[in-house]
Design a protein around this motif. Structure first.
Motif, PDB file in Angstrom:
ATOM      1  N   ASP A 289       0.862  -1.081  -0.044  1.00  0.00           N
ATOM      2  CA  ASP A 289      -0.114   0.012   0.054  1.00  0.00           C
ATOM      3  C   ASP A 289       0.775   1.402   0.067  1.00  0.00           C
ATOM      4  O   ASP A 289       1.948   1.179   0.641  1.00  0.00           O
ATOM      5  CB  ASP A 289      -0.767  -0.027   1.260  1.00  0.00           C
ATOM      6  CG  ASP A 289      -1.989  -1.035   1.051  1.00  0.00           C
ATOM      7  OD1 ASP A 289      -2.106  -1.610   0.070  1.00  0.00           O
ATOM      8  OD2 ASP A 289      -2.624  -1.230   2.144  1.00  0.00           O
ATOM      9  N   GLU A 290       0.382   2.239  -0.820  1.00  0.00           N
ATOM     10  CA  GLU A 290       0.896   3.463  -0.699  1.00  0.00           C
ATOM     11  C   GLU A 290       1.377   4.136   0.642  1.00  0.00           C
ATOM     12  O   GLU A 290       0.701   4.138   1.464  1.00  0.00           O
ATOM     13  CB  GLU A 290       0.556   4.519  -1.554  1.00  0.00           C
ATOM     14  CG  GLU A 290       1.017   5.879  -1.844  1.00  0.00           C
ATOM     15  CD  GLU A 290       0.415   6.756  -2.485  1.00  0.00           C
ATOM     16  OE1 GLU A 290       0.909   7.930  -2.890  1.00  0.00           O
ATOM     17  OE2 GLU A 290      -0.806   6.519  -2.883  1.00  0.00           O
ATOM     18  N   ASP A 291       2.936   4.588   0.759  1.00  0.00           N
ATOM     19  CA  ASP A 291       3.148   5.007   1.916  1.00  0.00           C
ATOM     20  C   ASP A 291       2.876   4.058   3.243  1.00  0.00           C
ATOM     21  O   ASP A 291       2.702   4.421   4.479  1.00  0.00           O
ATOM     22  CB  ASP A 291       2.475   6.543   2.375  1.00  0.00           C
ATOM     23  CG  ASP A 291       2.815   7.427   1.373  1.00  0.00           C
ATOM     24  OD1 ASP A 291       3.814   7.359   0.959  1.00  0.00           O
ATOM     25  OD2 ASP A 291       1.845   8.161   0.935  1.00  0.00           O
ATOM     26  N   CYS A 292       2.952   2.675   3.164  1.00  0.00           N
ATOM     27  CA  CYS A 292       2.882   1.885   4.285  1.00  0.00           C
ATOM     28  C   CYS A 292       4.166   0.718   4.275  1.00  0.00           C
ATOM     29  O   CYS A 292       4.663   0.382   3.409  1.00  0.00           O
ATOM     30  CB  CYS A 292       1.704   0.822   3.901  1.00  0.00           C
ATOM     31  SG  CYS A 292       1.347  -0.321   5.287  1.00  0.00           S
ATOM     32  N   THR A 293       5.016   1.322   5.487  1.00  0.00           N
ATOM     33  CA  THR A 293       6.200   0.565   5.702  1.00  0.00           C
ATOM     34  C   THR A 293       5.945  -0.346   6.859  1.00  0.00           C
ATOM     35  O   THR A 293       5.183  -0.094   7.459  1.00  0.00           O
ATOM     36  CB  THR A 293       7.274   1.609   5.960  1.00  0.00           C
ATOM     37  OG1 THR A 293       6.948   2.162   7.172  1.00  0.00           O
ATOM     38  CG2 THR A 293       7.348   2.732   4.793  1.00  0.00           C
ATOM     39  N   LEU A 294       6.841  -1.241   6.839  1.00  0.00           N
ATOM     40  CA  LEU A 294       7.130  -2.324   7.936  1.00  0.00           C
ATOM     41  C   LEU A 294       7.180  -1.451   9.323  1.00  0.00           C
ATOM     42  O   LEU A 294       6.388  -1.877  10.148  1.00  0.00           O
ATOM     43  CB  LEU A 294       8.117  -3.278   7.872  1.00  0.00           C
ATOM     44  CG  LEU A 294       8.140  -4.207   8.826  1.00  0.00           C
ATOM     45  CD1 LEU A 294       6.803  -5.115   9.001  1.00  0.00           C
ATOM     46  CD2 LEU A 294       9.128  -5.221   8.577  1.00  0.00           C
ATOM     47  N   SER A 295       8.072  -0.590   9.443  1.00  0.00           N
ATOM     48  CA  SER A 295       8.262   0.161  10.529  1.00  0.00           C
ATOM     49  C   SER A 295       6.906   1.182  10.990  1.00  0.00           C
ATOM     50  O   SER A 295       6.748   0.987  12.197  1.00  0.00           O
ATOM     51  CB  SER A 295       9.402   1.252  10.394  1.00  0.00           C
ATOM     52  OG  SER A 295       9.866   2.036  11.400  1.00  0.00           O
TER      53      SER A 295
END
Length: 355
Positions: A289-295
């Motif tokens: 997803d856009e702008d979805c990072t693991l962190s």
């Protein structure tokens, strides 16, 4: 319980360590196990995480404190090129140990020579002491014979081999004979896993799962069996609640889902643990997803915030119970399946125990 990927400001000032990640390398599988929590199958779409995407998320996990990686599926050896690349990456770039979960059927001699050098442990799935039962559960004739061939080859190669099995009504009377057979082969650790009400198992969970009397019987039998073999019978936190005679896996004396680990499926969706994989209400978000990072998911996901708050601040019924840490109000996945509510304490518990 919020499970979407929209972020909230974290109330924690200290970054929580993400120490372990389990990754499904593929949903494809050469078996069709009746209880498969991943709902793996022979034919899936081509939109699984690439090796590049997998390396990227592992790099990010390393920055969050990654200490170990589990590679699973589906069947990891169906995507051998990606598997070997990720193994090399974890060893040479990240310097973290890797554990592979496999049915073993596709492992060839080249794999055996390499695995002993680059894998900290390889776990083979076995479900019965005879081919009739094992092959019924895997739904593939001849699967037990192929799995045993690979297991014996891995043992000869010096790899660190363990076995796991899942007690069900289909195989409950074969668990002890299977344990003896595996022990005789020289395997030093057998892990017992609880049947999870997810994936294909959810469709027939009540039919397949053991009732309370059957669980108690098997627990006693495994306790007696442990004394007669030179192999460790162990279980994680949830399994040990059903089978207290098992030895607890090191570091698993509480629920670690969303606390220091996550499970990432083959398409990039992040879950608190492997048992919750595929259950929509336990999806923290998708890394594509856009702008979805693991962190961001790890630190700010409403789902993970809920789990951590629940563990540290349980329902009133449990707050004064002296054994709360040994049950943690029951598995959240099981509560969601049985009662449709992941926020409640186990209604079957007779607690609190205060003395």
């Amino acid at each position: 319980m919020g499970t979407n990927s929209k972020k909230k400001e974290s109330t924690h000032t200290k970054i929580r360590r993400l120490e372990h990640v389990d990754i499904e390398l593929t949903k494809k599988c050469n078996l069709d196990c009746v209880h498969c929590s991943a709902r793996a199958r022979k034919n899936v779409g081509s939109d699984e995480l690439s090796a590049d995407e997998t390396e990227k998320l592992l790099n990010e996990a390393k920055s969050l404190g990654l200490e170990s990686v589990g590679l699973t599926g589906g069947e990891p050896f169906l995507c051998r090129e990606k598997l070997m690349r990720i193994l090399d990456f974890c060893n040479s770039e990240l310097n973290v140990p890797v554990h592979i979960h496999t049915n073993g059927i596709l492992i060839d001699r080249r794999d055996m020579e390499k695995i002993g050098n680059v894998v900290s442990e390889i776990t083979i799935a076995l479900y019965g002491s005879n081919a009739r039962t094992h092959d019924f559960i895997t739904q593939v004739k001849g699967s037990m014979k192929s799995t045993w061939r690979s297991l014996n080859g891995l043992m000869r190669s010096g790899a660190n081999v363990s076995v796991y099995t899942v007690p069900m009504k289909y195989n409950m009377h074969e668990i002890l004979p299977l344990i003896r057979k595996v022990s005789d082969a020289g395997v030093k650790r057998i892990r017992i896993l609880s049947l999870s009400p997810t994936g294909r198992a959810k469709e027939k969970f009540d039919e397949m799962s053991l009732n309370n009397d059957e669980v108690k019987w098997l627990n006693r039998e495994m306790g007696k069996g442990q004394k007669r073999i030179d192999t460790e019978l162990c279980g994680g936190f949830c399994t040990s609640q059903f089978y207290p005679e098992l030895r607890m896996l090191p570091g698993h004396d509480s629920c670690l889902a969303g606390e220091n680990r996550v499970h990432i499926d083959a398409f990039g969706t992040v879950f608190p643990c492997t048992a919750s994989s595929g259950t929509v209400m336990f999806a923290a978000g998708n890394l594509r997803d856009e702008d979805c990072t693991l962190s961001e998911l790890w630190q700010q996901s409403p789902l993970f915030q809920f789990i951590r708050k629940f563990h540290s601040n349980p329902p009133e019924k449990c707050q004064k119970c002296r054994i709360y840490k040994s049950c943690m109000s029951g598995c959240r996945v099981m509560m969601a399946y049985k009662y449709g509510d992941a926020t409640i304490a186990d209604p079957e518990c007779k607690g609190p125990i205060t003395k």
